[in-house]
Design a protein around this motif. Structure first.
Motif, PDB file in Angstrom:
ATOM      1  N   GLN A  10      -6.384  41.360 -14.846  1.00 32.62           N
ATOM      2  CA  GLN A  10      -7.001  40.239 -15.655  1.00 32.62           C
ATOM      3  C   GLN A  10      -5.879  40.812 -16.729  1.00 32.62           C
ATOM      4  OE1 GLN A  10      -8.795  37.764 -15.442  1.00 32.62           O
ATOM      5  NE2 GLN A  10      -9.241  37.811 -17.618  1.00 32.62           N
ATOM      6  N   ALA A  11      -6.120  42.331 -16.827  1.00 38.99           N
ATOM      7  CA  ALA A  11      -6.334  42.728 -17.993  1.00 38.99           C
ATOM      8  C   ALA A  11      -4.415  43.244 -18.663  1.00 38.99           C
ATOM      9  CB  ALA A  11      -6.347  44.658 -18.343  1.00 38.99           C
ATOM     10  N   GLY A  12      -3.522  42.750 -17.526  1.00 40.91           N
ATOM     11  CA  GLY A  12      -2.206  42.718 -17.821  1.00 40.91           C
ATOM     12  C   GLY A  12      -1.519  44.023 -18.191  1.00 40.91           C
ATOM     13  N   VAL A  13      -2.572  45.187 -17.482  1.00 43.74           N
ATOM     14  CA  VAL A  13      -2.110  46.598 -17.414  1.00 43.74           C
ATOM     15  C   VAL A  13      -1.910  46.757 -15.939  1.00 43.74           C
ATOM     16  CG1 VAL A  13      -2.978  46.802 -18.934  1.00 43.74           C
ATOM     17  CG2 VAL A  13      -4.286  47.678 -16.917  1.00 43.74           C
ATOM     18  N   SER A  14      -0.913  48.302 -15.060  1.00 40.62           N
ATOM     19  CA  SER A  14      -0.960  48.531 -14.118  1.00 40.62           C
ATOM     20  C   SER A  14      -2.443  49.168 -13.843  1.00 40.62           C
ATOM     21  CB  SER A  14       0.026  49.769 -13.548  1.00 40.62           C
ATOM     22  OG  SER A  14      -0.342  51.033 -15.630  1.00 40.62           O
ATOM     23  N   VAL A  15      -2.528  49.384 -12.214  1.00 43.39           N
ATOM     24  CA  VAL A  15      -3.195  50.211 -11.702  1.00 43.39           C
ATOM     25  C   VAL A  15      -3.762  51.328 -12.301  1.00 43.39           C
ATOM     26  CG1 VAL A  15      -4.144  51.175  -9.239  1.00 43.39           C
ATOM     27  CG2 VAL A  15      -3.455  48.789  -9.488  1.00 43.39           C
ATOM     28  N   ALA A  16      -2.445  52.172 -12.312  1.00 48.69           N
ATOM     29  CA  ALA A  16      -2.695  53.921 -13.390  1.00 48.69           C
ATOM     30  C   ALA A  16      -3.280  53.362 -14.023  1.00 48.69           C
ATOM     31  CB  ALA A  16      -0.991  54.094 -12.887  1.00 48.69           C
ATOM     32  N   THR A  17      -2.825  52.621 -15.365  1.00 47.72           N
ATOM     33  CA  THR A  17      -3.680  52.681 -17.011  1.00 47.72           C
ATOM     34  C   THR A  17      -4.899  52.223 -16.697  1.00 47.72           C
ATOM     35  OG1 THR A  17      -1.885  51.533 -17.190  1.00 47.72           O
ATOM     36  CG2 THR A  17      -3.192  51.059 -19.125  1.00 47.72           C
ATOM     37  N   VAL A  18      -5.336  51.369 -15.420  1.00 44.23           N
ATOM     38  CA  VAL A  18      -6.702  51.358 -15.349  1.00 44.23           C
ATOM     39  C   VAL A  18      -7.215  52.838 -14.931  1.00 44.23           C
ATOM     40  CG1 VAL A  18      -8.744  49.821 -13.987  1.00 44.23           C
ATOM     41  CG2 VAL A  18      -6.292  48.569 -15.283  1.00 44.23           C
ATOM     42  N   SER A  19      -6.644  53.052 -13.660  1.00 44.27           N
ATOM     43  CA  SER A  19      -7.483  54.581 -13.307  1.00 44.27           C
ATOM     44  C   SER A  19      -7.661  55.624 -14.631  1.00 44.27           C
ATOM     45  CB  SER A  19      -6.698  55.018 -11.845  1.00 44.27           C
ATOM     46  OG  SER A  19      -7.208  56.091 -11.816  1.00 44.27           O
ATOM     47  N   ARG A  20      -6.369  55.426 -15.306  1.00 36.15           N
ATOM     48  CA  ARG A  20      -6.800  56.135 -16.741  1.00 36.15           C
ATOM     49  C   ARG A  20      -8.070  56.727 -17.617  1.00 36.15           C
ATOM     50  NH1 ARG A  20      -0.695  56.405 -16.128  1.00 36.15           N
ATOM     51  NH2 ARG A  20      -0.680  54.527 -17.771  1.00 36.15           N
ATOM     52  N   VAL A  21      -7.866  54.922 -17.951  1.00 39.35           N
ATOM     53  CA  VAL A  21      -9.252  54.665 -18.307  1.00 39.35           C
ATOM     54  C   VAL A  21     -10.481  54.453 -17.986  1.00 39.35           C
ATOM     55  CG1 VAL A  21     -10.393  52.487 -19.522  1.00 39.35           C
ATOM     56  CG2 VAL A  21      -8.066  52.337 -19.901  1.00 39.35           C
ATOM     57  N   LEU A  22     -10.984  54.467 -17.287  1.00 38.64           N
ATOM     58  CA  LEU A  22     -11.506  54.907 -15.863  1.00 38.64           C
ATOM     59  C   LEU A  22     -11.588  56.128 -15.896  1.00 38.64           C
ATOM     60  CD1 LEU A  22     -11.258  51.736 -12.679  1.00 38.64           C
ATOM     61  CD2 LEU A  22     -12.630  51.455 -15.328  1.00 38.64           C
ATOM     62  N   ASN A  23     -10.964  57.356 -15.836  1.00 39.54           N
ATOM     63  CA  ASN A  23     -11.365  58.260 -15.175  1.00 39.54           C
ATOM     64  C   ASN A  23     -10.938  58.709 -17.040  1.00 39.54           C
ATOM     65  OD1 ASN A  23     -11.301  58.453 -12.668  1.00 39.54           O
ATOM     66  ND2 ASN A  23      -8.792  59.009 -12.231  1.00 39.54           N
ATOM     67  N   ASN A  24     -11.661  58.657 -18.034  1.00 34.97           N
ATOM     68  CA  ASN A  24     -11.376  59.062 -19.092  1.00 34.97           C
ATOM     69  C   ASN A  24     -10.397  59.304 -19.687  1.00 34.97           C
ATOM     70  OD1 ASN A  24     -13.889  57.498 -19.627  1.00 34.97           O
ATOM     71  ND2 ASN A  24     -14.986  59.069 -18.560  1.00 34.97           N
ATOM     72  N   ALA A  25      -9.082  59.521 -19.070  1.00 32.13           N
ATOM     73  CA  ALA A  25      -8.038  59.796 -19.111  1.00 32.13           C
ATOM     74  C   ALA A  25      -7.187  59.246 -20.358  1.00 32.13           C
ATOM     75  CB  ALA A  25      -7.072  59.576 -18.335  1.00 32.13           C
ATOM     76  N   SER A  26      -6.368  59.957 -21.555  1.00 29.72           N
ATOM     77  CA  SER A  26      -5.444  59.470 -22.094  1.00 29.72           C
ATOM     78  C   SER A  26      -5.078  58.519 -21.636  1.00 29.72           C
ATOM     79  CB  SER A  26      -4.577  60.490 -22.620  1.00 29.72           C
ATOM     80  OG  SER A  26      -3.265  61.073 -21.740  1.00 29.72           O
ATOM     81  N   SER A  27      -5.136  57.315 -22.776  1.00 32.64           N
ATOM     82  CA  SER A  27      -4.443  55.729 -22.539  1.00 32.64           C
ATOM     83  C   SER A  27      -4.752  55.510 -24.251  1.00 32.64           C
ATOM     84  CB  SER A  27      -5.561  54.963 -21.751  1.00 32.64           C
ATOM     85  OG  SER A  27      -6.675  54.720 -21.919  1.00 32.64           O
ATOM     86  N   SER A  28      -3.712  54.185 -24.788  1.00 39.32           N
ATOM     87  CA  SER A  28      -3.996  53.432 -25.805  1.00 39.32           C
ATOM     88  C   SER A  28      -5.119  52.948 -26.188  1.00 39.32           C
ATOM     89  CB  SER A  28      -2.894  52.595 -26.015  1.00 39.32           C
ATOM     90  OG  SER A  28      -2.341  51.521 -24.843  1.00 39.32           O
ATOM     91  N   GLU A  29      -5.308  52.688 -27.628  1.00 40.98           N
ATOM     92  CA  GLU A  29      -6.455  52.554 -27.782  1.00 40.98           C
ATOM     93  C   GLU A  29      -6.713  50.295 -27.248  1.00 40.98           C
ATOM     94  OE1 GLU A  29     -10.213  51.404 -28.922  1.00 40.98           O
ATOM     95  OE2 GLU A  29      -9.589  53.476 -28.468  1.00 40.98           O
ATOM     96  N   LYS A  30      -4.981  49.793 -27.324  1.00 39.94           N
ATOM     97  CA  LYS A  30      -5.155  48.263 -27.284  1.00 39.94           C
ATOM     98  C   LYS A  30      -5.296  48.751 -25.580  1.00 39.94           C
ATOM     99  CE  LYS A  30      -1.612  45.035 -26.944  1.00 39.94           C
ATOM    100  NZ  LYS A  30      -0.265  44.722 -26.959  1.00 39.94           N
TER     101      LYS A  30
END
Length: 334
Positions: A10-30
């Motif tokens: 749905q977000a158009g990103v990788s599973v790893a990126t979703v995990s990083r966001v959910l884990n409050n790890a570094s990721s782009s604002e977009k």
């Protein structure tokens, strides 16, 4: 059930990126906004394990094995611990006992303890449930099993090829009446190893003998029980392929107690190449299962999946090989 993979799509990103966001790890604002929007739109609710992973992770690798009293799994754990130590990390161990609920609880407990990486040996959980864990836990690697779609995060060996080689070794020594003693655990390993034995007989156009396949517990006692039954059914077998080295050791003791000389009168070949195989009398011919190398690779792979500073190890193809010792010999009764 909405999964992390659905959120990624749905977000158009990788599973790893979703995990990083959910884990409050570094990721782009977009990426963060896209993931948060997808989470809200889909109504995705991370389970307790994902919530635990959202907390700061520890320098700990989780290891799930079947039974730490088994030499096979002791070697696996030791190999993972050696890798962990080299990166200044420690390990936590969960035990599954070939039971789905216990395997699930072991994985969940390690995740709640915030293990950032997992090396999991699971035989009872379904492919679907393991795939769901793999989606949610970027640092999880499966060992001794392959899950479709996640082959790059699975480390396994061709069990069927192993017992094919074992049976073929005996056939080339002139044996034509060969039995098989297998595990009574309902797992893929047993099915694959039994099929390798049958396939070798078929390939060399030898008949499959009635009541020449006996299953019992995959330990010394099971090997004894299976060998006693085989001798009760057949007086003319000249060789046996065993599910593992422990069963082979139990079978060997029964042969010795019945004054059947190994290898002059009877040949036996094991599987795994555990340390005990070198100290039996005679020393056991067996199939090498390089679990130490496989566990080392699995641990390094798991670490590399969550730490960009750790290089992903080169993919290694692990193959079963015959280790020739003194429990096999040319058949004197063709």
């Amino acid at each position: 059930m909405i999964t992390i993979r659905d959120v990624a799509k749905q977000a158009g990103v990788s599973v790893a990126t979703v995990s990083r966001v959910l884990n409050n790890a570094s990721s782009s604002e977009k990426a963060r906004k896209a993931v948060q929007s997808a989470v809200e739109k889909l109504g995705y609710s991370p389970n307790a394990n994902a919530q635990a992973l959202a907390l700061p992770t520890t320098d700990t690798i989780g290891v799930v094995v079947t039974d730490v009293t088994d030499a096979f799994f002791a070697i696996l754990v030791k190999a993972v611990d050696q890798v962990a130590s080299s990166y200044n990390k420690t390990i936590l161990i969960g035990i599954g006992y070939h039971n789905a609920e216990k395997e699930r609880n072991a994985i969940d407990t390690l995740l709640r303890k915030r293990c950032s990486c997992l090396v999991v040996h699971s035989k009872a959980l379904s492919d679907e449930e393991l795939a769901n864990y793999l989606e949610q836990v970027p640092g999880m690697v499966i060992i001794n099993r392959s899950i479709q779609g996640y082959e790059h995060r699975c480390v396994s060996l061709d069990n069927q090829r192993g017992t094919f080689l074992a049976t073929e070794t005996l056939i080339r020594l002139g044996h034509k009446r060969i039995g098989y003693i297998g595990s009574n655990h309902h797992i893929n390993d047993e099915e694959e190893r039994r099929q390798g034995y049958i396939q070798a007989l078929q390939h060399h156009r030898l008949p499959q003998i009635d009541d020449a396949i006996i299953q019992s517990s995959p330990d010394f006692e099971g090997g004894e029980e299976a060998m006693i039954k085989l001798l009760s059914y057949h007086s003319d077998l000249t060789a046996v392929v065993a599910y593992n080295d422990s069963m082979a050791a139990g079978a060997l003791s029964v042969l010795n107690e019945n004054n059947i000389n190994v290898p002059r009168q009877f040949s036996i070949i094991g599987f795994d190449d555990m340390p005990i195989s070198r100290y039996l009398i005679p020393k056991l011919t067996t199939i090498r299962y390089p679990i130490d190398l496989m566990a080392n690779y699995a641990a390094r792979l798991a670490l590399s999946l969550v730490n960009e500073g750790i290089e992903t190890p080169l993919h290694a193809q692990f193959n079963p090989t015959v280790v020739r010792r003194f429990s096999t010999e040319n058949c004197n009764n063709p």
